[in-house]
Design a protein around this motif. Structure first.
Motif, PDB file in Angstrom:
ATOM      1  N   PRO A  19      42.075  37.514  51.369  1.00 48.70           N
ATOM      2  CA  PRO A  19      42.375  36.045  51.305  1.00 48.70           C
ATOM      3  C   PRO A  19      43.429  35.720  50.322  1.00 48.70           C
ATOM      4  N   LYS A  20      43.975  34.677  50.357  1.00 51.40           N
ATOM      5  CA  LYS A  20      45.149  34.163  49.325  1.00 51.40           C
ATOM      6  C   LYS A  20      44.440  33.860  48.146  1.00 51.40           C
ATOM      7  N   GLY A  21      45.045  34.488  47.186  1.00 52.91           N
ATOM      8  CA  GLY A  21      44.306  34.319  45.757  1.00 52.91           C
ATOM      9  C   GLY A  21      43.459  35.086  44.946  1.00 52.91           C
ATOM     10  N   SER A  22      42.897  36.023  45.947  1.00 52.66           N
ATOM     11  CA  SER A  22      41.665  36.802  45.753  1.00 52.66           C
ATOM     12  C   SER A  22      42.251  37.901  44.836  1.00 52.66           C
ATOM     13  N   ILE A  23      41.421  38.627  44.128  1.00 55.16           N
ATOM     14  CA  ILE A  23      42.007  39.894  43.308  1.00 55.16           C
ATOM     15  C   ILE A  23      42.807  40.975  44.146  1.00 55.16           C
ATOM     16  N   LYS A  24      42.199  41.193  45.212  1.00 52.23           N
ATOM     17  CA  LYS A  24      42.892  42.278  46.254  1.00 52.23           C
ATOM     18  C   LYS A  24      44.233  41.803  46.668  1.00 52.23           C
ATOM     19  N   GLN A  25      44.083  40.521  47.207  1.00 51.41           N
ATOM     20  CA  GLN A  25      45.541  39.756  47.481  1.00 51.41           C
ATOM     21  C   GLN A  25      46.478  40.036  46.437  1.00 51.41           C
ATOM     22  N   LYS A  26      46.327  39.692  45.412  1.00 48.93           N
ATOM     23  CA  LYS A  26      47.136  39.690  44.333  1.00 48.93           C
ATOM     24  C   LYS A  26      47.829  40.962  43.907  1.00 48.93           C
ATOM     25  N   VAL A  27      46.720  41.963  43.758  1.00 44.92           N
ATOM     26  CA  VAL A  27      46.916  43.458  43.221  1.00 44.92           C
ATOM     27  C   VAL A  27      47.731  44.166  44.592  1.00 44.92           C
ATOM     28  N   GLY A  28      47.235  43.894  45.748  1.00 41.66           N
ATOM     29  CA  GLY A  28      47.924  44.508  46.961  1.00 41.66           C
ATOM     30  C   GLY A  28      49.385  43.854  47.204  1.00 41.66           C
ATOM     31  N   LEU A  61      42.575  42.244  36.443  1.00 44.35           N
ATOM     32  CA  LEU A  61      42.268  42.335  37.974  1.00 44.35           C
ATOM     33  C   LEU A  61      42.094  43.693  38.239  1.00 44.35           C
ATOM     34  N   LEU A  62      43.159  44.538  38.074  1.00 48.38           N
ATOM     35  CA  LEU A  62      43.144  46.137  38.429  1.00 48.38           C
ATOM     36  C   LEU A  62      41.851  46.689  37.892  1.00 48.38           C
ATOM     37  N   GLY A  63      41.595  46.286  36.670  1.00 50.39           N
ATOM     38  CA  GLY A  63      40.571  46.908  35.706  1.00 50.39           C
ATOM     39  C   GLY A  63      39.222  46.687  36.363  1.00 50.39           C
ATOM     40  N   GLN A  64      39.026  45.459  36.910  1.00 51.23           N
ATOM     41  CA  GLN A  64      37.866  45.181  37.615  1.00 51.23           C
ATOM     42  C   GLN A  64      37.556  46.092  38.819  1.00 51.23           C
ATOM     43  N   LEU A  65      38.582  46.364  39.633  1.00 53.27           N
ATOM     44  CA  LEU A  65      38.419  47.457  40.662  1.00 53.27           C
ATOM     45  C   LEU A  65      38.058  48.949  40.390  1.00 53.27           C
ATOM     46  N   TYR A  66      38.694  48.895  39.121  1.00 50.80           N
ATOM     47  CA  TYR A  66      38.680  50.370  38.521  1.00 50.80           C
ATOM     48  C   TYR A  66      37.372  50.688  38.018  1.00 50.80           C
ATOM     49  N   VAL A  67      36.985  49.871  37.124  1.00 55.58           N
ATOM     50  CA  VAL A  67      35.588  50.222  36.576  1.00 55.58           C
ATOM     51  C   VAL A  67      34.570  50.100  37.677  1.00 55.58           C
ATOM     52  N   THR A  78      33.575  42.366  28.716  1.00 58.73           N
ATOM     53  CA  THR A  78      32.470  41.639  29.158  1.00 58.73           C
ATOM     54  C   THR A  78      32.908  40.189  29.681  1.00 58.73           C
ATOM     55  N   LYS A  79      34.116  39.947  29.523  1.00 60.82           N
ATOM     56  CA  LYS A  79      34.682  38.667  30.040  1.00 60.82           C
ATOM     57  C   LYS A  79      35.873  38.834  30.521  1.00 60.82           C
ATOM     58  N   TRP A  80      36.109  38.953  31.972  1.00 56.22           N
ATOM     59  CA  TRP A  80      37.332  39.222  32.558  1.00 56.22           C
ATOM     60  C   TRP A  80      38.386  37.956  32.571  1.00 56.22           C
TER      61      TRP A  80
END
Length: 677
Positions: free
Chosen positions: A95-104, A359-365, A421-423
Motif C-alpha cells: 500500500p502507498k505510504g507503507s514501509i515496503k512501498q517506500k523501500v521497494g 525503515l530498512l532497519g525494521q525489516l532487517y532486524v 527502541t523508537k523507530w
C-alpha cells in the motif's frame, strides 16, 4: 561529536578457513584462519604479519573495492541480505505510504536506468536556472538557505545535537565546509599526490559543466575558477588534527554575534528562510564563517554562481545518467583507488540505508537479529564494564578524587545494542518509482526537517547515530553512550557459538574500545552527564597528558608507503581506545571459565593465544595505496597493522602467551610499556 570504531572507508576480506561451516547445521566450526597466518614470522617481530601474513600476500583486492578484509566481507554479506529485503519489498505491491512501498519503490526508481538515461541532465536544470538568475551574492545567500534543506548547500555545514556544555538541550551547530578535496593541505602542497588531486578536481568539474551544456572553454574556465576560490576558502579551514580539540571547536554565541562575525551572510534572513528559530548557536570554526562572509562580497558573482552550480551537480551526480556517474567515479578513484564501479544494486541499497535507515532497519532486524545475540552482548558489555571499574580503582597515577568521578561516569554509560527502541517516522517522505533524484531530495528534506525540529528542545537519548545494519560502533560523549548496531554483531566480530577467547578478542576488544573513548583525550573532557566539563584534578590531568603524549610519539614513529608517518596526534584518541580496549577485554576474558584454564588448546592454540589471534584477524584489512594516503592525512584511526601491534606489544599477557623473548624486534621492556587505562 561521535567517536567511532572506524572503518577504512568500509570494506573487508574473506577469512577463508574462518568461514568453514557444517553444511548440515549451518553452524560455524572454525573461528581462526590458520592457513592465513605466516608462522615463519616471529610473533614478537610483527604480530600482525604472524597472524595475517599469508592472507595479506595472497589476497587480491576486488576491482570495485578500495580495500578488502574483515569489515569488507561482513559489509558485503550485509548488503546481500539487504538486497533480498528491498527486492522482496519491490515485488510486494504494498500500500502507498507503507514501509515496503517506500523501500521497494525507492529501489525501483534507482534501478530504472532507462528513465534515468532518458532524463539526462534535465532534473538539474530548474535549480541551475535559479542560480543563473541570481544578480547578487545576497540572492545567492537566499538560494543557500533553500539548498540547505536538501543537503545541497556546499558552503554550509550544519547539524543539531546536544549542547556540549548543556547536554540536556539541543543546539544548532555550524561547521567549516566549502571544499571539494579531502582536507585543506591538498590545495597548497606541491607533492605529486596533491597535484594529481587538484588536476583531477578540475577535470571532474569541467566534465560536469560540459554535461549541463557549457562549451569546452567555458567549462574549463569555470572549473579553474572554483579551484581558485576553494583555495581561498581552504586558508580559513582548520586541519583534521585541530578539529579533534572539543574546547577549540565549541564556540557558543548569540545570533547577533554570528551576524557580526559574518555580516554578509545576513544571518537573520538566512535563518528565517531556513526555518531556524533560536537565540544562540555553536560555531565550530569561526574563522571559516568570517572568511566566507568576506569572500561573498569580494569575489565576482559569476565565480560564486559556478561554485554553487558545481556543489549542486556534484552532490547529485551519482543519482543521474551514466555520464554523470562515470565522471564522479573517475574523480573519486583518485582517492580510493577503485578500478571499477560497484554493482548498481549496492549503491541503491546503501542509498536507502542512508536516507531511510529506520525503515530498512525494521525489516532487517525482524529477519536477521536474534535475541540470543542481544543477550550474549549484554553479558559481554556488563563484564567489561565491571573490569574497567576495577582497572580504574587500581591505577597508580590517579587520585581517589578523580577515580571516583571516572567510575561514576563509567557506571552510568547508556548501552545500546542491536537497534533502536523508537523507530523514526518517514510519513513526510514521498517516494515515486519514476523519480530517483526527487526521491533522494524528499528523503533529505525529511532529514533536514527532523533536525531543525529539535533545536532548543530537550535531548532525546533514545536516538541512534547509526542504522541497524551498520558494520561499526561508536561512543557519543554528550549522551555518554556506547552503541553497537546489529550489523557488527556477526562473525568475525561476534558469534554466539564461538568460544569466549574468540568473542572477547574480537567484539570484546570493540566494546572495550568504545568504553575507553569515554576516557580518551577527547572523551575525558566530558563528565558523567555528557557536559564538556573539567572533572580532573590538575595533577591527574598532567599525568594523563604525559602518558598520552608517549602514545602519540610511539604511533608517529610508525611508517608505511615508503616513509609516510602515522600522525600520532590525529590518531591519539583511537590509539588510546585500542590499547585500553584490548587490555579491558583481556581482563574480562580471564573471568570466564576458558580464560581461567589456559591449558585447554583448540586448533593447537591456548585460550590466550586464541584471544590475541582473534583480535589480530578482526583487523585483517588490505588497503589500496590511494586509499591509505587519504587515510593517513584525514582518518583519526591508525592503519590496521598498528592497531594490532601497538596494543599487543604493551601487554605482558601477550608476551607470555607467545613466549616472546627480549630479543624480539618489537619487544618493549616493562618500564617502557604504554597504557593509560
Amino acid at each position: 561529536m561521535k567517536l567511532k570504531l572506524g572503518l577504512p572507508l568500509i570494506g573487508l576480506a574473506l577469512l577463508a578457513a574462518c568461514q568453514n561451516k557444517n553444511t548440515e547445521t549451518d553452524t560455524r566450526t572454525v573461528f581462526l584462519d590458520k592457513a592465513g597466518m605466516d608462522t615463519t614470522v616471529n610473533p614478537g617481530d610483527n604480530f600482525f604479519e604472524y597472524a595475517n601474513g599469508k592472507w595479506m600476500k595472497a589476497t587480491v583486492i576486488p576491482d570495485d573495492q578500495s580495500g578488502w578484509g574483515s569489515f569488507y566481507t561482513l559489509y558485503e554479506d550485509n548488503l546481500k541480505k539487504l538486497k533480498g529485503i528491498v527486492e522482496d519489498a519491490e515485488k510486494a505491491n504494498a500500500p502507498k505510504g507503507s514501509i515496503k512501498q517506500k523501500v521497494g519503490d525507492y529501489y525501483a526508481s534507482g534501478m530504472d536506468t532507462v528513465t534515468i538515461e532518458k532524463l539526462g541532465a534535465e532534473p538539474l536544470k530548474p535549480v541551475l536556472a535559479k542560480i543563473d538568475g541570481a544578480k547578487s551574492y545576497k540572492e545567492l545567500v537566499s538560494l543557500l538557505a533553500e539548498l540547505a534543506k536538501t543537503n545541497e548547500a556546499g558552503l554550509l555545514g550544519m547539524g543539531v545535537g546536544a549542547d556540549e556544555k548543556n547536554s540536556v538541550k539541543n543546539i544548532v551547530s555550524f561547521y567549516q565546509s566549502g571544499l571539494s578535496l579531502p582536507e585543506k593541505d591538498y590545495y597548497f602542497k606541491t607533492d605529486s599526490t596533491s597535484k594529481v588531486a587538484r588536476e583531477g578536481f578540475v577535470t571532474y568539474a569541467t566534465k560536469l559543466f560540459s554535461l549541463t551544456g557549457a562549451d569546452a572553454a567555458t567549462a574549463a574556465k569555470n572549473a579553474n575558477a572554483i579551484l581558485a576560490l576553494e583555495t581561498e576558502i581552504a586558508k580559513s579551514h582548520r586541519s583534521p588534527e585541530e578539529l579533534r580539540d572539543p574546547q577549540k571547536n565549541y564556540n557558543k554565541m548569540s545570533v547577533a554575534q554570528l551576524s557580526q562575525l559574518a555580516p554578509n551572510l545576513d544571518v537573520p534572513s538566512l535563518f528565517t528562510a531556513m526555518q531556524i528559530k533560536t537565540d544562540s548557536v555553536n560555531v565550530g570554526q569561526p574563522a571559516y564563517f568570517k572568511a566566507l562572509s568576506t569572500l561573498l562580497a569580494s569575489q565576482p558573482i559569476e565565480v560564486w554562481k559556478t561554485k554553487f552550480k558545481y556543489d549542486y551537480m556534484a552532490r547529485n551526480a551519482g543519482l543521474l545518467s551514466k555520464a554523470f556517474v562515470d565522471a564522479s567515479f573517475n574523480y573519486n578513484k583518485i582517492f580510493n583507488g577503485q578500478k571499477k564501479q560497484s554493482e548498481r544494486w549496492k549503491k541503491l541499497v546503501n542509498g536507502i540505508d542512508a536516507n531511510m535507515g529506520d525503515l530498512l532497519g525494521q525489516l532487517y532486524v525482524e529477519k536477521y537479529f536474534t535475541q540470543e545475540a542481544k543477550q550474549r552482548m549484554d553479558e559481554l558489555v556488563n563484564n567489561l564494564q565491571k573490569v574497567f571499574a576495577t582497572r580504574i580503582s587500581k591505577l597508580d597515577w590517579m587520585s581517589a578524587e578523580t577515580k571516583a568521578k571516572a567510575t561514576e561516569k563509567l557506571n552510568v554509560f547508556l548501552k545500546k545494542i542491536g537497534y533502536t527502541t523508537k523507530w523514526k517516522n518517514f510519513d513526510d517522505v514521498t517516494i515515486n518509482k519514476g523519480d530517483y533524484l526527487g526521491n533522494a531530495r524528499s528523503a533529505r528534506m525529511h532529514a533536514y526537517n527532523e533536525e531543525i525540529s529539535k533545536i532548543g528542545k530537550p535531548v532525546d537519548k533514545t536516538e541512534w547515530g547509526m542504522t541497524p545494519p551498520t558494520v561499526n560502533a561508536y561512543y557519543n560523549p554528550t549522551f555518554n553512550e556506547i552503541v553497537f548496531p546489529a550489523g557488527i554483531l556477526q562473525f568475525p566480530f561476534f558469534d554466539a557459538k564461538a568460544d569466549d577467547a574468540i568473542n572477547y578478542g574480537a567484539i570484546g576488544a570493540v566494546i572495550g574500545h568504545e568504553m575507553t573513548h569515554g576516557f580518551d583525550d577527547q572523551g575525558r573532557q566530558y563528565d558523567a552527564t555528557g557536559n564538556m566539563k573539567d572533572w580532573w584534578t590538575k595533577a591527574d590531568a598532567d599525568q594523563f597528558k604525559t602518558r598520552a603524549d608517549k602514545v602519540a610519539k610511539l604511533y608517529s614513529s610508525f611508517t608505511l608507503l615508503g616513509n609516510e608517518h602515522v600522525n600520532g596526534n590525529l590518531t591519539l584518541g583511537e590509539n588510546l581506545a585500542d590499547i585500553g580496549g584490548l587490555a579491558i577485554a583481556y581482563d574480562a576474558f580471564k573471568l570466564t571459565k576458558q580464560g581461567q584454564d589456559n591449558s585447554q588448546k583448540i586448533d593447537g592454540f591456548t585460550p590466550d593465544q586464541r584471544f590475541f589471534l582473534s583480535f589480530a584477524q578482526v583487523w585483517r584489512i588490505k588497503d589500496r595505496d590511494e586509499n591509505m594516503r587519504v587515510r593517513i592525512k584525514t582518518d583519526p584511526h591508525s592503519p590496521e597493522m598498528f592497531r594490532v601491534n601497538g596494543p599487543v606489544y604493551n601487554m605482558e599477557a601477550f608476551y607470555k602467551a607467545f613466549n616472546i623473548p627480549k630479543t624480539a624486534k618489537m619487544y618493549v621492556a616493562p618500564e617502557n610499556r604504554l597504557g593509560v587505562w
